[in-house]
Enzyme design. Structure first.
Site, short mmCIF file in Angstrom:
data_model
loop_
_atom_site.label_atom_id
_atom_site.label_comp_id
_atom_site.label_asym_id
_atom_site.label_seq_id
_atom_site.Cartn_x
_atom_site.Cartn_y
_atom_site.Cartn_z
CG HIS A 177 1.19 8.90 1.45
ND1 HIS A 177 0.38 9.50 2.39
CD2 HIS A 177 0.59 7.74 1.13
CE1 HIS A 177 -0.68 8.75 2.61
NE2 HIS A 177 -0.58 7.65 1.87
CD GLN A 183 -1.53 -2.10 -0.18
OE1 GLN A 183 -2.73 -1.97 -0.03
NE2 GLN A 183 -0.72 -1.06 -0.16
CB ALA A 196 -5.62 11.58 3.18
CG LEU A 197 -0.75 12.56 -0.64
CD1 LEU A 197 0.06 13.19 -1.77
CD2 LEU A 197 -0.70 11.04 -0.75
CG HIS A 198 0.82 10.42 5.96
ND1 HIS A 198 1.88 9.56 5.80
CD2 HIS A 198 -0.29 9.64 5.91
CE1 HIS A 198 1.43 8.33 5.70
NE2 HIS A 198 0.12 8.34 5.75
CD GLU A 221 9.71 -3.09 4.84
OE1 GLU A 221 9.94 -2.74 6.01
OE2 GLU A 221 10.48 -3.76 4.15
CE LYS A 222 0.29 2.33 9.18
NZ LYS A 222 -0.92 2.35 8.45
CG ASP A 223 -0.62 -0.53 4.18
OD1 ASP A 223 -1.57 -0.65 4.95
OD2 ASP A 223 -0.16 0.59 3.84
#
Ligand code: AMP
Length: 279
Positions: free
Chosen positions: A36, A153, A31-33, A148-150
């Site tokens: 990514h 993680q 579900a790339l955007h 860095e969004k996650d």
């Protein structure tokens, strides 16, 4: 661009690369955007060959319905990957990765896993650790790229790589945003028109919280953010925390030598959005 679904085939290709070829790796769930793609573009600049994996990892979902509803857009994903000159795509099935034992390994990430997302998503980081470790073993990258969004993680992967002495470098990449500031996410497409319109309020509040943190203590900023969200009936704040970037522990007193970050999770109707900002 080569696409492989089998572990053996992708490994064979990687083994056939000329000695000294550097491999950059970007693990995704598809579900790339553009977020990514920004990771892939950075990997292209820093490596000879870029491998992207697309795998919706069942063991990191604590809710079965989230796994079932996860968007699958493989054809569009492959054209997007071609457009940024990705070299190799790895698209295994769950059976290929886990055989018939779809289970997580158990990890210790020095307590990072118990903070923020860990409090709300049971077993999530064991699932993430399991799949990322497995993919690293298959792809054998020199560098691997995470958003860095996650942020939690990213720090957990850094800890795993260090603890297991894996021979690769973990690279953190900036959060890619829509023009109105909303952090790009495959979930954004599922927002109603009304919620999409109000969603940039999350980043706007984070930016203001950064300013407030200049003169206020952490607790005062937390209270201010909570009050802001109380005024917003379409958005429900799940958590807002100010934490040390390394330990992810919420801070009590400011220490000028430490790096801090503000983390937020918000429900826009049933869609859960996360974001963070360096303070
Ligand atoms: P996902 O497919 O959601 O598992 O994400 C794959 C990778 O892309 C992870 O390292 C994410 O942190 C990263 N990523 C997702 N959204 C963004 C974004 N808006 N900006 C930068 N990186 C992102």
């Amino acid at each position: 661009m080569l696409v492989f679904a089998k572990i053996k085939s992708v490994q064979q290709k990687i083994k056939s690369l000329k000695k000294g070829t550097t491999i950059g790796f970007v693990p995704t769930m598809g579900a790339l955007h553009k977020g990514h793609l920004s990771l892939i573009e950075q990997a292209k600049k820093e490596n000879d060959v870029v491998v992207v994996s697309i795998f919706v990892n069942p063991t990191q979902f604590d809710k079965k319905e989230d796994l079932i509803n996860y968007p699958k857009t493989i054809d569009t994903d492959l054209s997007l990957l071609k457009s940024v000159f990705c070299d190799i795509v790895f698209t295994p099935t769950a059976e290929e990765i886990y055989s018939n034992n779809i289970q997580s390994q158990s990890f210790s990430f020095d307590g990072l896993e118990h903070q923020m997302e860990g409090k709300f998503r049971d077993g999530h980081f064991n699932g993430v650790g399991t799949i990322v470790k497995r993919l690293f073993e298959i792809v054998t990258p020199h560098k691997s790229y995470f958003g860095e969004k996650d942020f939690q993680q990213l720090q957990i992967i850094r800890t795993m790589v260090k603890k297991h002495q894996m021979p690769l470098k973990v690279i953190g990449c900036d959060i890619y945003r829509e023009d109105d500031g909303l952090a790009m996410s495959s979930r954004n497409a599922r927002l109603t028109k009304e919620h999409r319109k109000i969603a940039p309020f999350i980043y706007k509040t984070l930016k203001q919280a950064k300013i407030e943190f200049g003169t206020k203590n952490a607790l005062e900023v937390v209270n201010w953010v909570e009050q802001e969200f109380d005024k917003q009936p379409l958005l429900e704040l799940e958590y807002f925390e100010i934490a040390d970037e390394d330990t992810l522990l919420t801070i009590e007193n400011k220490n000028p030598k430490q790096k801090y970050r503000a983390f937020i999770a918000v429900f826009a109707d049933k869609i859960r959005l996360i974001d963070n900002i360096s303070l």
